[in-house]
Motif scaffolding. Sequence first.
Motif, PDB file in Angstrom:
ATOM      1  N   UNK A  42       0.838  -1.198   0.000  1.00  0.00           N
ATOM      2  CA  UNK A  42       0.000   0.000   0.000  1.00  0.00           C
ATOM      3  C   UNK A  42       0.871   1.246   0.000  1.00  0.00           C
ATOM      4  N   UNK A  43       0.338   2.284  -0.590  1.00  0.00           N
ATOM      5  CA  UNK A  43       1.047   3.566  -0.575  1.00  0.00           C
ATOM      6  C   UNK A  43       1.054   4.129   0.837  1.00  0.00           C
ATOM      7  N   UNK A  44       2.006   4.976   1.108  1.00  0.00           N
ATOM      8  CA  UNK A  44       2.109   5.603   2.424  1.00  0.00           C
ATOM      9  C   UNK A  44       0.784   6.257   2.811  1.00  0.00           C
ATOM     10  N   UNK A  45       0.322   5.952   4.019  1.00  0.00           N
ATOM     11  CA  UNK A  45      -0.892   6.573   4.524  1.00  0.00           C
ATOM     12  C   UNK A  45      -2.184   5.947   4.038  1.00  0.00           C
ATOM     13  N   UNK A  46      -2.088   4.972   3.129  1.00  0.00           N
ATOM     14  CA  UNK A  46      -3.295   4.311   2.610  1.00  0.00           C
ATOM     15  C   UNK A  46      -3.582   3.049   3.423  1.00  0.00           C
ATOM     16  N   UNK A  47      -4.857   2.748   3.550  1.00  0.00           N
ATOM     17  CA  UNK A  47      -5.257   1.520   4.240  1.00  0.00           C
ATOM     18  C   UNK A  47      -6.226   0.745   3.346  1.00  0.00           C
ATOM     19  N   UNK A  48      -6.269  -0.541   3.568  1.00  0.00           N
ATOM     20  CA  UNK A  48      -7.193  -1.386   2.818  1.00  0.00           C
ATOM     21  C   UNK A  48      -7.659  -2.497   3.758  1.00  0.00           C
ATOM     22  N   UNK A  49      -8.961  -2.620   3.904  1.00  0.00           N
ATOM     23  CA  UNK A  49      -9.486  -3.665   4.786  1.00  0.00           C
ATOM     24  C   UNK A  49      -9.427  -5.013   4.079  1.00  0.00           C
ATOM     25  N   UNK A  50      -9.569  -6.072   4.858  1.00  0.00           N
ATOM     26  CA  UNK A  50      -9.602  -7.414   4.269  1.00  0.00           C
ATOM     27  C   UNK A  50     -10.767  -7.534   3.285  1.00  0.00           C
ATOM     28  N   UNK A  51     -11.888  -6.923   3.662  1.00  0.00           N
ATOM     29  CA  UNK A  51     -13.084  -6.991   2.801  1.00  0.00           C
ATOM     30  C   UNK A  51     -12.798  -6.320   1.455  1.00  0.00           C
ATOM     31  N   UNK A  52     -12.119  -5.160   1.501  1.00  0.00           N
ATOM     32  CA  UNK A  52     -11.784  -4.467   0.250  1.00  0.00           C
ATOM     33  C   UNK A  52     -10.821  -5.302  -0.595  1.00  0.00           C
ATOM     34  N   UNK A  53      -9.824  -5.887   0.057  1.00  0.00           N
ATOM     35  CA  UNK A  53      -8.848  -6.697  -0.677  1.00  0.00           C
ATOM     36  C   UNK A  53      -9.542  -7.892  -1.346  1.00  0.00           C
ATOM     37  N   UNK A  54     -10.427  -8.531  -0.605  1.00  0.00           N
ATOM     38  CA  UNK A  54     -11.167  -9.663  -1.174  1.00  0.00           C
ATOM     39  C   UNK A  54     -12.042  -9.209  -2.349  1.00  0.00           C
ATOM     40  N   UNK A  55     -12.639  -8.014  -2.229  1.00  0.00           N
ATOM     41  CA  UNK A  55     -13.528  -7.517  -3.288  1.00  0.00           C
ATOM     42  C   UNK A  55     -12.750  -7.234  -4.583  1.00  0.00           C
ATOM     43  N   UNK A  56     -11.541  -6.682  -4.449  1.00  0.00           N
ATOM     44  CA  UNK A  56     -10.723  -6.426  -5.640  1.00  0.00           C
ATOM     45  C   UNK A  56     -10.424  -7.738  -6.374  1.00  0.00           C
ATOM     46  N   UNK A  57     -10.099  -8.760  -5.613  1.00  0.00           N
ATOM     47  CA  UNK A  57      -9.783 -10.062  -6.230  1.00  0.00           C
ATOM     48  C   UNK A  57     -11.048 -10.671  -6.835  1.00  0.00           C
ATOM     49  N   UNK A  58     -12.173 -10.491  -6.155  1.00  0.00           N
ATOM     50  CA  UNK A  58     -13.448 -11.012  -6.674  1.00  0.00           C
ATOM     51  C   UNK A  58     -13.799 -10.338  -7.997  1.00  0.00           C
ATOM     52  N   UNK A  59     -13.548  -9.025  -8.086  1.00  0.00           N
ATOM     53  CA  UNK A  59     -13.826  -8.300  -9.331  1.00  0.00           C
ATOM     54  C   UNK A  59     -12.944  -8.779 -10.483  1.00  0.00           C
ATOM     55  N   UNK A  60     -11.826  -9.379 -10.136  1.00  0.00           N
ATOM     56  CA  UNK A  60     -10.958  -9.945 -11.167  1.00  0.00           C
ATOM     57  C   UNK A  60     -11.391 -11.368 -11.532  1.00  0.00           C
ATOM     58  N   UNK A  61     -12.296 -11.929 -10.729  1.00  0.00           N
ATOM     59  CA  UNK A  61     -12.819 -13.257 -11.060  1.00  0.00           C
ATOM     60  C   UNK A  61     -12.241 -14.399 -10.243  1.00  0.00           C
TER      61      UNK A  61
END
Lengths: 202, 116
Positions: free
Chosen positions: B71-90
């Motif tokens: 992640x870029x400095x100061x950025x956060x990503x929840x587990x749910x968001x990370x899972x959603x990005x992968x889901x959008x990729x299929x």
Amino acid sequence: MLILGGTWCEAHPVSYKGATQLWGNYNDSIQMSSLFHSFESDWALGVHHMRLDGNGVDRTIAGFRYHRLLKRWNLEDAQANLYAGIGGGLGYDDPTEDWRPAGLGLFRADWETRRLLAIYQMGLSVTDDYTHVFNSANFGIAPYIAGYEDLNTWLVVELRYLSEFHEKLQVIPKVRFFKDNVFFEAGASTDGQLQLNFMVHF
Amino acid sequence: MKKAFAIIVGALLMGAGVAGAKDQAGETIKLTVNGMVCSFCVQGIDKQFSKGGMVDDVYVNLDDRLVAIALKDGKTMSDVEARAFVKDAGYDVVKVERVPDTVASIRAASEAKRKG
């Protein structure tokens, strides 16, 4: 008599959310170009243009298609998919004729590991005269296991039959390459027809 | 004894400080993903994480079913968001980890392992 073709895809008919796919299939008798956009990871909408030239016919078809991922199995070392598609469009059997409506249906089942692949596709083209059937099966093996950033190479044999247009089952050995977002496939049928397929997504 | 105690306490405090800083900047998320067999299609994972300006670097390793995200400095990503990005990729995420390693070090270790 009219065929609405362009019913097959060498790679997946639906890509990742937001992807736009451009692909083409070209041989001595069929030239097809398609442009699709995947609005979600389970459906895509696009347009295609195809010309069938040979065997006493000269047909051109243009139309839209909707592709749906029905089911995906994401396994540890494999992926399998079921797809369906419908479409509509206009075309003519002969350049001297008027454009006429037509529709199509598509079904695809595939299974793939990093070493082996198998794909079955069936297309139905419905016209005012009859229902036309396209069948294709691909079996492939990767001679080496490629990494994510490597050039991927596959040896593929396609069995293809387009009713009314092909007199017999076509057997098409092909070699497939892909790297990053570019896919290229070349081969020749056992009766000597060259086959080129490409696909790019962005 | 007092000196040893002071060293231990100091080390713990330093460790906490480093971990705290890591949470604030350049966090690394390690995902185990099922279905990644075709690198042409897996491009979608890279594309999904690269949009939105949250991610500094993405590393994909098909051998280990691994996706590592810096992640870029100061950025956060929840587990749910990370899972959603992968889901959008299929694809399907089966495990999410927050690790102290950098993506560069994960890449280096994985590539070394791959080359034997």
